[in-house]
Each structure stands twice: as C-alpha cells, then as structure tokens.
Design a protein around this motif. Structure first.
Motif, PDB file in Angstrom:
ATOM      1  N   GLN A  30       0.824  -1.210   0.000  1.00 16.18           N
ATOM      2  CA  GLN A  30       0.000   0.000   0.000  1.00 16.18           C
ATOM      3  C   GLN A  30       0.858   1.259   0.000  1.00 16.18           C
ATOM      4  O   GLN A  30       0.501   2.256  -0.635  1.00 16.18           O
ATOM      5  N   PRO A  36      -6.261   1.179  -3.548  1.00 14.61           N
ATOM      6  CA  PRO A  36      -7.091   1.863  -2.546  1.00 14.61           C
ATOM      7  C   PRO A  36      -6.746   1.414  -1.131  1.00 14.61           C
ATOM      8  O   PRO A  36      -6.357   0.268  -0.908  1.00 14.61           O
ATOM      9  N   TYR A  39      -8.175  -1.544   1.373  1.00 16.98           N
ATOM     10  CA  TYR A  39      -8.406  -2.374   0.191  1.00 16.98           C
ATOM     11  C   TYR A  39      -9.444  -3.426   0.558  1.00 16.98           C
ATOM     12  O   TYR A  39      -9.238  -4.206   1.478  1.00 16.98           O
ATOM     13  N   ASP A  43     -12.841  -4.240  -4.057  1.00 19.06           N
ATOM     14  CA  ASP A  43     -11.712  -3.729  -4.845  1.00 19.06           C
ATOM     15  C   ASP A  43     -11.009  -4.867  -5.571  1.00 19.06           C
ATOM     16  O   ASP A  43     -10.684  -4.761  -6.763  1.00 19.06           O
ATOM     17  N   ARG A 155      -2.652   8.632  -4.292  1.00 18.34           N
ATOM     18  CA  ARG A 155      -4.002   8.696  -3.718  1.00 18.34           C
ATOM     19  C   ARG A 155      -4.397  10.110  -3.292  1.00 18.34           C
ATOM     20  O   ARG A 155      -5.581  10.425  -3.205  1.00 18.34           O
TER      21      ARG A 155
END
Length: 185
Positions: A30, A36, A39, A43, A155
């Motif tokens: 991540q 995302p 997660y 997803d 993000r």
C-alpha cells in the motif's frame, strides 16, 4: 501466457480474488502503490473481474498474474501499460527477495519489445525510496534515467518524487552497471 524457468505469467482469473485481497492488505504494498486504502474484497473483485478483462479488451494494459511453475497460487502481478509505455508490478510479501519479480519483469519486457509488438522502449518509475522495485527494474535490464516527479498520481492527487528508468529494444541482453543506479549504490 509467458513462462520463465520458475514462473508462469497468465491472466488473473476469478479464483485469484482472495489472493489479490490478501496481498493488497500489506502495508508495504500500500505504501508504494496506488491501490485503494483500505483495500476491500470489492476492490479485489473489481480489479480481477472488471479492470483486467476490460484493459486487455481495449488494449490499454496487459495484466499478468505471476504463478509458480506447476502451481496456481497468485504471487504477484506485472503489467504493461500500453498507452503510457510503462511497466508496473507488485509482489506478495512472502514472495519478495527471491528474484521472482525481476524474472517475471524480464519475461514481460522481452515479450513487449519482441517482434510481435511495434514498441521500441519501455519506461519504469517508482516512488522515491522503493528499493525493492528499483532492484527488480535494474535486474530486468532497465537503465537509470534519473529523478523527477512520478507521472502516476498518488491517492492524494499529487505527483510524488520518483525514480525513473528506461529499457530500449537495443539494450535487451546487456547488463547495467550498478554505478549507473545511484539509488542502489
């Protein structure tokens, strides 16, 4: 489908959703990717069952799952983002450090830069500090191109500081000197 001495690279399938979900819970994955956070199972399902087939269909991205030769477990993912000319990848935590990603990445670049595609070079980038990604890119033959903002938006909508490299068709089969990769020195 691509094969290496230790791996099979094939299109992710619905049975891979649980493995994608599990791997994408990893804080390191991540940290360095744009998955995302948090997660979710949705997803993972959307990635495997919608994004991957649509990307193959419209030609925007070729996404391949890494599996051990003779096995079906999804270990990670490697992709060729055709329109951007980039490669991208991630590896499940328990499979890192054994050279699998460099092996898979090398198979991908040999396929993309081979005679069946009219592609003369590929690009790689990662967020500054992602040594694992840099090691895989270097081992796959990418040549250091420098520092600069990432093309991919994170993000938060920013272009974080990044490391960049390129692999040209004429460079296939050559070995890059470590000194040319200052971030790995």
């Amino acid at each position: 489908m691509l094969r290496t001495p230790r791996l099979v690279l094939s299109t992710p399938v619905a049975a891979d959703v649980p493995a994608v979900l599990r791997h994408c819970q990893d804080p390191e994955l991540q940290r360095w990717t744009t998955v995302p956070v948090p997660y979710t199972a949705e997803d993972a399902r959307t990635f495997v069952e919608e994004f991957v087939p649509a990307s193959w269909h419209d030609g925007s991205e070729a996404v391949l799952a890494l599996r051990p030769s003779g096995g079906s477990e999804l270990m990670g993912v490697v992709s060729w983002q055709r329109r951007r000319g980039y490669v991208g990848y991630w590896m499940g935590a328990e499979h890192r450090g054994s050279g699998y990603m460099a092996e898979a990445l090398r198979a991908l670049v040999e396929w993309v830069l081979g005679p069946e595609h009219d592609v003369s070079s590929l690009r790689w980038e990662c967020v500054e500090g992602n040594l694992g990604s840099a090691h895989a890119a270097r081992a796959a033959g990418f040549r250091w191109a420098g520092y600069g903002p990432c093309d991919v938006v994170d993000r938060d909508g920013a272009h974080p500081p990044g490391w960049h490299a390129e692999l040209r068709r004429e460079d296939l089969g050559t070995v890059e000197d470590l000194e040319r990769w200052p971030v790995l020195g």
